[in-house]
Design an enzyme around this catalytic site. Sequence first.
Site, PDB file in Angstrom:
ATOM      1  N   ASN A  19      35.407  41.398  27.168  1.00 14.78           N
ATOM      2  CA  ASN A  19      35.918  42.272  26.097  1.00 14.78           C
ATOM      3  C   ASN A  19      36.920  41.521  25.218  1.00 14.78           C
ATOM      4  O   ASN A  19      36.902  41.672  23.996  1.00 14.78           O
ATOM      5  CB  ASN A  19      36.541  43.541  26.678  1.00 14.78           C
ATOM      6  N   ARG A  96      45.305  46.948  36.864  1.00 13.27           N
ATOM      7  CA  ARG A  96      46.581  47.374  37.426  1.00 13.27           C
ATOM      8  C   ARG A  96      46.878  48.780  36.959  1.00 13.27           C
ATOM      9  O   ARG A  96      46.654  49.111  35.792  1.00 13.27           O
ATOM     10  CB  ARG A  96      47.721  46.479  36.914  1.00 13.27           C
ATOM     11  N   ASN A 112      42.710  51.578  26.395  1.00 10.25           N
ATOM     12  CA  ASN A 112      41.998  51.031  27.553  1.00 10.25           C
ATOM     13  C   ASN A 112      40.505  51.275  27.339  1.00 10.25           C
ATOM     14  O   ASN A 112      40.110  52.184  26.602  1.00 10.25           O
ATOM     15  CB  ASN A 112      42.446  51.750  28.821  1.00 10.25           C
ATOM     16  N   HIS A 114      37.144  52.019  29.795  1.00 12.12           N
ATOM     17  CA  HIS A 114      36.778  52.354  31.166  1.00 12.12           C
ATOM     18  C   HIS A 114      35.253  52.457  31.234  1.00 12.12           C
ATOM     19  O   HIS A 114      34.642  53.089  30.377  1.00 12.12           O
ATOM     20  CB  HIS A 114      37.430  53.676  31.572  1.00 12.12           C
ATOM     21  N   THR A 146      47.596  57.089  28.769  1.00 10.73           N
ATOM     22  CA  THR A 146      48.736  57.918  29.157  1.00 10.73           C
ATOM     23  C   THR A 146      49.000  57.617  30.630  1.00 10.73           C
ATOM     24  O   THR A 146      48.256  56.841  31.248  1.00 10.73           O
ATOM     25  CB  THR A 146      48.424  59.425  28.987  1.00 10.73           C
ATOM     26  N   ASP A 150      43.150  56.750  33.712  1.00 11.39           N
ATOM     27  CA  ASP A 150      41.838  56.925  33.067  1.00 11.39           C
ATOM     28  C   ASP A 150      41.681  58.326  32.476  1.00 11.39           C
ATOM     29  O   ASP A 150      40.564  58.806  32.281  1.00 11.39           O
ATOM     30  CB  ASP A 150      40.685  56.638  34.048  1.00 11.39           C
ATOM     31  N   GLN A 178      27.598  47.474  25.242  1.00 11.94           N
ATOM     32  CA  GLN A 178      28.141  48.563  24.422  1.00 11.94           C
ATOM     33  C   GLN A 178      29.664  48.479  24.338  1.00 11.94           C
ATOM     34  O   GLN A 178      30.255  48.747  23.290  1.00 11.94           O
ATOM     35  CB  GLN A 178      27.722  49.919  25.000  1.00 11.94           C
ATOM     36  N   GLU A 179      30.298  48.106  25.457  1.00 14.43           N
ATOM     37  CA  GLU A 179      31.761  47.970  25.442  1.00 14.43           C
ATOM     38  C   GLU A 179      32.198  47.014  24.339  1.00 14.43           C
ATOM     39  O   GLU A 179      33.185  47.246  23.639  1.00 14.43           O
ATOM     40  CB  GLU A 179      32.271  47.447  26.796  1.00 14.43           C
TER      41      GLU A 179
END
Length: 223
Positions: A19, A96, A112, A114, A146, A150, A178-179
């Site tokens: 990524n 983490r 993020n 996921h 937040t 996740d 796709q990410e």
Amino acid sequence: MTSGKRSRLVVLISGSGSNLQAFIDASKDGNLNADIVGVISNKADVLGLQRAQDAGISNEVLDHRAFPSREHFDAELGERVSSYQPDLVILAGFMRILTPDFVSRFAGHIMNIHPSLLPKYPGLHTHQRAIDAGDKKGGATVHFVTSDLDGGPAIVQAEVPIMGDDTADLLASRVLVQEHQIYPLAAHWFCEGRLTLENGVPQLNGNALQKTGFLFSTAITEQ
Ligand code: GAR
């Protein structure tokens, strides 16, 4: 395609950094109105650090095992991140759990990705869990971070089909493709000021996004 001042991104990684590579490429190709000003890994000798090195990006290791507690590690991590004066912090396979103090320090400026269609399968082993459940589709979600693991508000999702003979590895590689599309795209929207977080609800071009975020299809990369 891009306008205005280029934003400053810090990318946190723990591993291969594919990524991160997508961000490096998008920044270079003019698809991301931002410069990656720093990469921090909590693990030494990972491919992601080499990718940063090869791209001439400042990079460093901050080993969580050298700290007596999660709070101590996150306090130092926060200092290091802040030293780059980022507009946006990108968690890219950063494995983490972050403390509420760290998250609130960068609130509204931290994303993020996921590897599941959240709210399904927060946590680990997402692809195997989707296969075991007999799901017909998997995918990935970019979301604001937040302190709810996740669970932050979704920005964009991409779906992929799950085939009858899929393994977790096969599905992971299909999702990763796709990410690499949706994560730099979400960051680009943010850097252009088109994506904001208003009272905990992401807005794209002034419109509140649905709970699962924008549903990505390859036809809308110009959105
Ligand atoms: C990606 O699939 C990302 O979605 C996942 O780790 C992988 C990192 O790959 N993140 C998580 O599981 C976070 N909970 P990369 O290092 O090649 O970008």
